[in-house]
Enzyme design. Sequence first.
Site, PDB file in Angstrom:
ATOM      1  N   SER A   7     -40.481 -38.595 -27.509  1.00 32.31           N
ATOM      2  CA  SER A   7     -39.718 -37.355 -27.410  1.00 32.31           C
ATOM      3  C   SER A   7     -40.374 -36.312 -28.299  1.00 32.31           C
ATOM      4  CB  SER A   7     -38.271 -37.594 -27.846  1.00 32.31           C
ATOM      5  OG  SER A   7     -37.557 -36.375 -27.872  1.00 32.31           O
ATOM      6  N   HIS A  32     -41.576 -36.921 -23.174  1.00 28.82           N
ATOM      7  CA  HIS A  32     -40.227 -36.436 -22.892  1.00 28.82           C
ATOM      8  C   HIS A  32     -40.020 -35.121 -23.641  1.00 28.82           C
ATOM      9  CE1 HIS A  32     -35.973 -37.095 -21.772  1.00 28.82           C
ATOM     10  NE2 HIS A  32     -35.684 -36.563 -22.949  1.00 28.82           N
ATOM     11  N   ASP A  34     -37.260 -32.142 -24.353  1.00 28.31           N
ATOM     12  CA  ASP A  34     -35.865 -31.709 -24.269  1.00 28.31           C
ATOM     13  C   ASP A  34     -35.774 -30.186 -24.282  1.00 28.31           C
ATOM     14  OD1 ASP A  34     -34.396 -34.195 -24.230  1.00 28.31           O
ATOM     15  OD2 ASP A  34     -35.068 -34.490 -26.295  1.00 28.31           O
ATOM     16  N   MET A  36     -32.889 -27.246 -24.414  1.00 31.66           N
ATOM     17  CA  MET A  36     -31.476 -26.994 -24.689  1.00 31.66           C
ATOM     18  C   MET A  36     -31.233 -25.492 -24.801  1.00 31.66           C
ATOM     19  SD  MET A  36     -30.813 -29.907 -27.603  1.00 31.66           S
ATOM     20  CE  MET A  36     -31.710 -31.468 -27.572  1.00 31.66           C
ATOM     21  N   HIS A  65     -36.370 -32.700 -19.621  1.00 34.10           N
ATOM     22  CA  HIS A  65     -34.935 -32.986 -19.596  1.00 34.10           C
ATOM     23  C   HIS A  65     -34.185 -31.683 -19.846  1.00 34.10           C
ATOM     24  CE1 HIS A  65     -31.399 -35.352 -21.650  1.00 34.10           C
ATOM     25  NE2 HIS A  65     -31.029 -34.717 -20.555  1.00 34.10           N
ATOM     26  N   MET A  67     -31.129 -29.783 -20.539  1.00 37.99           N
ATOM     27  CA  MET A  67     -29.751 -29.783 -21.037  1.00 37.99           C
ATOM     28  C   MET A  67     -29.292 -28.333 -21.101  1.00 37.99           C
ATOM     29  SD  MET A  67     -29.875 -32.770 -23.944  1.00 37.99           S
ATOM     30  CE  MET A  67     -31.644 -32.728 -24.272  1.00 37.99           C
ATOM     31  N   MET A 136     -27.752 -41.524 -21.125  1.00 39.27           N
ATOM     32  CA  MET A 136     -27.686 -41.024 -22.497  1.00 39.27           C
ATOM     33  C   MET A 136     -26.930 -42.039 -23.342  1.00 39.27           C
ATOM     34  SD  MET A 136     -29.388 -38.244 -22.408  1.00 39.27           S
ATOM     35  CE  MET A 136     -29.068 -37.859 -24.147  1.00 39.27           C
ATOM     36  N   ASP A 174     -32.090 -42.886 -23.367  1.00 39.67           N
ATOM     37  CA  ASP A 174     -32.425 -41.786 -24.263  1.00 39.67           C
ATOM     38  C   ASP A 174     -31.371 -41.695 -25.364  1.00 39.67           C
ATOM     39  OD1 ASP A 174     -33.181 -39.453 -25.493  1.00 39.67           O
ATOM     40  OD2 ASP A 174     -32.973 -38.174 -23.741  1.00 39.67           O
TER      41      ASP A 174
END
Length: 224
Positions: A7, A32, A34, A36, A65, A67, A136, A174
């Site tokens: 990550s 990975h 993220d 957000m 990913h 979010m 998750m 994750d």
Amino acid sequence: MYKLGPSLMCADLVNMERDIRALEEAKVDFYHIDIMDGKFVPNFTLGPDFVSAVKGLTSTPLDVHLMIEEPERYIDLFIEAGADMISVHQESTKNLQRVLNLIRNKGIKAGVAVNPATSLEFLDYIYDVTDYVVVMTVNPGFAGQKFIPSMYDKIKELKEKITAYGRPIEIQVDGNIGAETIPGCLNNGADMYVLGTSAVFRSDNTLQQNVANTRKLFDKGAEV
């Protein structure tokens, strides 16, 4: 066959190229990333410019990913930046099936992320447009949270559903994935492992050694 994905939210952003080179030497399977927006989850992280910068450093697949609210508005942006896989949350859009179709029609893998308190029942209607499911194992938004033990049963239930459905859908886990939690995830059917501060980005060894130590957990198989 398991897949390991560091990550990059947990990497040293000042020395990202150095960290990517080290992880390439360790032969990780994907990265990975993220994203957000401060609305869907109470945090802000990375963006398309970061994805593009990482894409310039590696040919290893980038797993983005999202979010964020209304992810359908940004699919093209992240694909253009270099995403090879994109996962979205069921709660983040009014038409999940349409979003997953949009991603797959662009020629990349589509994933759906499931929050800890979300039932798996909604997946019954989207297995045909889903390439991977992100379970998750913590509530999304911040690194360093504790693994929620009931997620082992959720992984097992999901594996049974996917097997019954008969499509090659991968299960990604994750959230606090490390030595204490990998065995349970492995034994219950997880395929892809997002690795953060509990595994790869530990300060007690180099990144290469941390990846090697993590692989040893899988090499022991069901005996772990």
